[in-house]
Structures are given as structure tokens and as C-alpha cells.
Scaffold this motif. Structure first.
Motif, PDB file in Angstrom:
ATOM      1  N   GLU B  29       0.819  -1.204   0.000  1.00  0.00           N
ATOM      2  CA  GLU B  29       0.000   0.000   0.000  1.00  0.00           C
ATOM      3  C   GLU B  29       0.864   1.270   0.000  1.00  0.00           C
ATOM      4  N   MET B  31       0.729   4.797   1.576  1.00  0.00           N
ATOM      5  CA  MET B  31      -0.068   5.505   2.569  1.00  0.00           C
ATOM      6  C   MET B  31       0.507   6.884   2.851  1.00  0.00           C
ATOM      7  N   ARG B 206      -4.295   5.220   0.695  1.00  0.00           N
ATOM      8  CA  ARG B 206      -5.048   5.598   1.878  1.00  0.00           C
ATOM      9  C   ARG B 206      -4.355   6.765   2.568  1.00  0.00           C
ATOM     10  N   THR B 220      -9.572   5.987   2.460  1.00  0.00           N
ATOM     11  CA  THR B 220      -9.145   6.282   1.098  1.00  0.00           C
ATOM     12  C   THR B 220      -9.370   7.774   0.861  1.00  0.00           C
TER      13      THR B 220
END
Lengths: 294, 362
Positions: B29, B31, B206, B220
Motif C-alpha cells: 500500500e 499511505m 489511503r 481512502t
């Protein structure tokens, strides 16, 4: 805006200032050195060499060099440690430590010598204890090393602290995240970043160690051929009306000083080359990213 | 590799930088830690990297406790705001550093290191600058060298501290998109710190919004944009109007306007204030949720305002309003067509009415 309008920038003032600076340098600095050379060589090169070759003078030269060889490395290590602690850590008493390191700048060397006598002399604080242990500090080369360390203590640290403060710790942190050990970080990242300042500090320290008179004269005991450094030997010869000998020894000291000065000049040029490289303008090959030069 | 942060607390003297923060970063991910300065986002990043150590709490990489491991042992790629390139080394030597300090047994030979450096410099599109020194590069180029250097050690996670903070707007935008593309290519678990909400929204999978050492919201970009979780998030994201209002039974009222709770704030309608006892509340209305009507057709329960300023932005027009009679400044966003229909110019009186709002206790 016209340059002439700036304060202190008139052509007359400029000439006066330059004249004062040049005359001062000639009269106060260059003339004495020229006189030393002339007097030392006045009775011919043979007499000069004879004077130098006196065992006591040779010994003084040796002792002076030995003192530098012992004191300068210790000061370099101390300077790096102190500068690192002060520049990269924050701890209580940091400002006090910084002030303490600078004490030798403000204390007369004679006073430094006397303090050491009070501490380590026969009647001093540690005197009886040292006598019991059978250790003689005062009036030996050890005393000379000690006072020289005291007098030159701030030289390396003072050069390094502002530089290391300005550089911060980010490069060291980067090295750490890239897997470098503490030693690798020091040798490959920290040391290259401070090497010019470090060498410069060492040279200043060296010059001071070799030339130190006051503190050394108090603690060395002036034992001819044993604890006389070059500056003390010069005084001794001069006081015994050995003019050629005194000036020959003085000129040797002057030569040592000039060598140091030469090394310093060389370093400065090197340092400047490094800076010039850092500041070199760069043709940007990617136009789209050319606008963000720091 | 996933990162799990549990109840992390960190103080500097009397200042609490992190106050019991828990967070889960999923594998692969990208972030963003978003917040104003002093919100603890950089501290959190440095704790994850092992450049600082927490007073309490744990950090897990893929379920393994790394709380007490040093930065050296964590295998994190860290990119600093001011690049922190080794100034006395060439670009190639900078990138090679992480490989050249490996213990002898695990260190690749010179040729292998050179090949890897070349590959990384190609990845960041700087292959032609391998022999330069950092001072000879532009800010954007330096930051890409820093990224290549961090990637050289094949880190488990990539951490970036305000990576574009020191760059100017144009380069920033370009690098942002480039980072997004790079992440889509290498899919490394990455966390970056920013105080620029647009940057966080544009780049991250996110976003974590932080304030005063705590997490205000995780979600998100769409979730955060559509449903800010707290007054702080509304204000930090901007383009929202704050209204002091009163809730009376099933009605909400502010500045001459009133509406049934069920219509404008269905979530709050479930817990109405008891009838007769009115309660003060704070409402946030996003600019595009503020409806403008011609004054002549003002409904009974609308507030009145005067247009102060208009800014065209693409197909939208941002309208700055001054509410009558108290002069409170409000912001609305309408389409060009609407603006034309209403004949908006500075000085035009209009009626305003929130279509939706979010209520918080005052």
C-alpha cells in the motif's frame, strides 16, 4: 544602485585602508622575520649550521617536534569527540561544556603553567600522592605535554563545532538506514565532511604547540638538553649573549612556523577547490526539472 | 511487508508528539500521513524507521516485533526532506553506498554493484548523471537520487519524509505523479509524510489525517473527501463552511435558515435533541453543498447573502459570500451554468441553503 553611495566604499578610504594593512604587515610581521633570518645568517652559513648543530639546540628541536607529535593527535581525537557531542547530541550542561572548552583562550598560558604546578608539583594537591607512587610529573617532558594539551585544547573542537552543527545529522541518519555501522558511518560519511576543518584545526594546534613559551617555561624546569623546547632554548641562548645561536634557533622555529603556514595555505586552496566544486553551476539536462535548484 | 503500529507514544521533554497511535499499513500500500506541523506525522515515520524510539507501544513488520531494532536492522528505505545525499560522493557512489557497507560475505562484487546502480539510476531516469556530485543536481534530481539510494538495499518498506516539501510547485506535481507510477510498478509498502492535502489525496491509496499526536481519520482519499470524520478534518481539508447552529427537536437552524434534520443530516436525525430543549451545535457544509437561489425566489427558511468575489476554476465557479446581516464569510461552489443562470457578479444578493451538512457537538 551606485557602489560609491555605499558607506565606507570611497576610493580614498579604500586606499588608506589598504595602505594601513600593507604597512602594518610589513612593519610588524615581515620585518622581524627578515631580521631573524639576516642575523642568523649574518656570520655566514657555517656559523648558522654550527649553532643549530649544538647538541642542546638539536635536542630542543627534537623535543619540540616530539611534543607536537604527542599533543596534536590527542587534540584531534578530543576535538572530534567534543565537537560530535556538542553538535549532534543535546544534553544538560552542553553550553557549559562549550564554554569550558574555550577556557584556554582566555587564560594566560603562564597561569596555566602555575595551575599545573599547584596540581602536580611537589607541594601541589596531588604532589604527595604522586611522590608516594614514585611518579615525577613536574619538570619532565610529561609536564610539557600536559600544559601543551591545556593550551591547545580548543583549537580542533572550535573548528569542527560550527561546521558539524551546520551539517546536522541527516547524512549520518541516512547512512544508518542504509545499513552502515557506526564506524562505517564515521569513516565514510562524517570524516570526509569534516576533513578540511579537521586538518585546519590540527595545523593551528600544531603551530601553537611548537611556539608555546609561557606555560612550558613554568613547568619544564628549563633543564638544558632535557626539558628545553625550542622557544625556551631561544630565550636561554639569547640571555647568555649567544646572539647567533639564539637567532639560529629562532629561525629554525620560524621555519617550522612557515612550513605550518604553507600547509595551511595549501589546505585553504584545496578547501576552496572543494567549495567551488560544490557551488559549480550545472547545465541541467532535463529542462522540465531545471527550475528547482536549491 | 505490512506495518502494524500499536498504541505508540512518544514525548520530547514536555511535548507529546505521539499519543497512543495505532495504525495498520497493508502490504503493497502507498499511505500518506497528513497533518499540520507538530501533528506527529514525522515522528511516527521516524519511529517506524527506527530513527527514534517510542516511550511506549509496539511496531510490527509482518507480525514480527521490530520495536527495539535499530534503523540499521530494520531494512527500511528512508527518503529525507532535504535529501541527505552524501555530498562528497558522486551520484553513483551515493546509490552504491547501501550495498558497499554490507558485511563482506553478503556484499556483491564491484561489477554486480555497478550493474545494480546503473539499473536503479535508469529506474529514476538519471542514468546520464551517475558521475555528478549532489551539489550539481537540481532539487528534483537530488530527490530521485535519494530514492534510488534508498531502493538499492531492497528495503522491506519505503518511508518518505515530506519528499517534495523542498521543491517548487511545478516539479512537485511532476514528481508526485512519477512517485505514484513508480509505486504502481514496484508495489513496495510505502508511507510518506506530507502537510499538503492535495498531495496526499492525489498520490496515496489511503490517507491518515493526524492532529496533536493522534489520528483523526484513516481512509481512502474518496472516503476522507466525502465524509470527514471530525471538525478538524473538515477544516484541514478546507472548502467547508462552519456554521454555529441550534438543534431544536427535529429541526436545525442557523443564521435565518432552518430545515428538518432528516433532510440535511439524516445521520444526526436518529438522535434528535429533546423537543423544546434546544442545543447548540457546529455544522460543516462543504462549498459544493451550499445551494444558491435567486433572492426573489428565496424560500421562507433560507439565509440571505451577498456575493463578494467570484473565481472561475475549470467548469466550476467558486463564490465567496457575505451572509446578511452578520457578515459571516461563506464559500460556495456552483457550475458555470448555474452561475450564469443566477447572473452572479460581486454585489448580487442571493438566498443560500445547505443541501447537506454534518453536525458536531458544540
Amino acid at each position: 544602485m551606485a557602489a560609491a553611495g555605499r558607506v565606507g566604499d570611497g576610493p580614498l578610504l579604500r586606499r588608506i585602508l589598504i595602505a594601513v594593512a600593507v604597512t602594518g604587515t610589513l612593519v610588524f610581521l615581515l620585518a622581524p622575520i627578515a631580521v631573524i633570518g639576516a642575523l642568523a645568517l649574518g656570520s655566514g652559513i657555517g656559523a648558522f649550521l654550527d649553532a643549530i648543530a649544538q647538541p642542546e639546540t638539536l635536542h630542543a628541536i627534537g623535543l619540540t617536534v616530539l611534543t607536537a607529535v604527542v599533543v596534536v593527535p590527542i587534540n584531534v581525537v578530543f576535538g572530534i569527540c567534543a565537537a560530535w557531542a556538542i553538535a549532534k547530541f543535546s544534553f544538560p550542561g552542553k553550553r557549559l561544556l562549550l564554554t569550558l572548552i574555550e577556557i584556554p583562550f582566555s587564560v594566560s598560558p603562564i597561569v596555566a603553567g602555575v595551575m599545573y604546578i599547584f596540581l602536580y608539583g611537589a607541594q601541589g594537591l596531588f604532589g604527595p600522592w604522586l611522590q608516594e607512587a614514585g611518579v615525577q610529573v613536574m619538570f619532565t617532558v610529561w609536564a610539557i605535554f600536559l600544559v601543551s594539551l591545556f593550551v591547545t585544547c580548543p583549537f580542533v573542537a572550535r573548528e569542527l563545532i560550527p561546521l558539524m552543527q551546520a551539517q546536522g545529522s541527516e547524512e549520518e541518519e541516512a547512512a544508518l538506514t542504509l545499513g552502515a555501522s557506526g564506524f562505517q558511518t564515521f569513516v565514510r560519511v562524517t570524516l570526509p565532511n569534516i576533513k578540511w576543518a579537521l586538518l585546519y584545526g590540527a595545523i593551528l594546534c600544531n603551530a601553537r604547540v611548537m611556539g608555546e613559551f609561557g606555560a612550558v617555561s613554568v613547568v619544564s624546569g628549563n633543564v638544558r638538553g632535557q626539558t628545553n623546547t625550542l622557544p625556551l632554548q631561544v630565550e636561554l641562548l639569547y640571555n647568555s649573549y649567544n646572539t647567533v645561536g639564539a637567532f639560529a634557533a629562532a629561525s629554525t622555529l620560524a621555519v617550522l612556523a612557515l612550513l605550518t603556514l604553507g600547509a595551511k595555505l595549501l589546505l585553504e586552496r584545496h578547501g576552496h577547490v572543494g567549495e567551488a566544486l560544490d557551488a559549480a553551476p550545472v547545465p541541467s539536462t532535463r529542462l522540465s526539472l531545471a527550475g528547482d535548484r536549491a | 511487508m505490512s506495518i502494524t503500529v500499536r498504541s505508540l507514544t512518544k514525548t520530547f521533554g514536555t511535548f507529546t508528539a505521539l499519543d497512543g497511535v495505532s495504525l495498520e499499513v497493508e502490504k503493497g500500500e502507498l499511505m500518506a500521513l497528513l497533518g499540520p506541523s507538530g501533528s506527529g506525522k514525522t515522528t511516527l515515520l521516524r519511529l517506524i524507521a527506527g530513527l527514534e524510539f517510542a516511550d511506549a507501544g509496539t511496531i510490527l513488520f509482518d507480525g514480527t516485533d521490530t520495536t527495539h531494532l535499530s534503523a540499521r536492522e530494520r531494512r527500511v528505505g528512508f527518503v529525507f526532506q532535504h535529501y541527505a545525499l552524501f555530498r562528497h560522493m558522486t551520484v553513483a557512489d551515493n546509490v552504491a553506498f547501501g550495498l558497499s557497507v554490507l558485511p563482506r560475505g553478503r556484499r556483491p562484487d564491484k561489477a554486480a554493484i555497478a550493474a545494480r546502480v546503473k539499473e536503479l539510476l535508469e529506474l529514476v531516469q538519471l542514468g546520464h548523471l551517475a558521475g555528478r556530485y549532489p551539489a550539481q543536481l537540481s532539487g528534483g534530481q537530488r530527490q530521485r537520487v535519494a530514492l534510488a539510494r534508498a531502493l538499492a538495499i531492497e528495503p522491506a518498506v519505503l518511508l518518505l519524509d515530506e519528499p517534495f516539501g523542498a521543491l517548487d510547485a511545478q516539479v512537485r506535481k511532476e514528481l508526485r505523479r512519477w512517485l505514484r507510477d513508480l509505486h504502481d510498478e514496484i508495489h513496495m509498502t510505502s508511507v510518506f509524510v506530507t502537510h499538503d492535502q492535495e498531495e496526499a489525496m492525489e498520490v496515496a491509496d489511503r490517507v491518515v489525517v493526524m492532529n496533536h499526536g493522534r489520528i483523526e481519520q484513516v481512509g481512502t482519499p474518496v472516503e476522507i473527501h466525502d465524509a470527514p470524520a471530525s471538525p478538524f478534518v473538515y477544516e484541514f481539508l478546507g472548502h467547508a463552511n462552519k456554521l454555529d447552529c441550534r438543534i431544536d427537536g427535529r429541526e436545525v437552524a442557523a443564521g435565518g435558515w432552518s430545515a428538518p434534520l432528516a433532510r440535511v443530516a439524516p445521520a444526526a436525525a436518529d438522535t434528535p435533541a429533546p423537543a423544546g430543549a434546544s442545543a447548540a451545535a457546529v455544522a460543516y457544509v462543504r462549498a459544493h453543498e451550499l445551494e444558491l437561489l435567486p433572492e426573489s425566489r428565496a424560500p421562507e427558511a433560507a439565509a440571505l447573502a451577498v456575493v463578494r468575489h467570484l473565481t472561475a476554476r475549470g467548469g466550476q465557479v467558486r463564490v465567496e459570500l457575505s451572509r446578511r446581516p452578520d457578515g459571516a464569510v461563506l464559500e460556495a461552489e456552483v457550475s458555470r451554468a448555474e452561475a450564469d443562470a443566477l447572473r452572479l457578479t460581486p454585489g448580487t444578493p442571493v438566498a443560500i441553503r445547505p443541501r447537506a451538512l454534518r453536525l458536531f457537538a458544540a
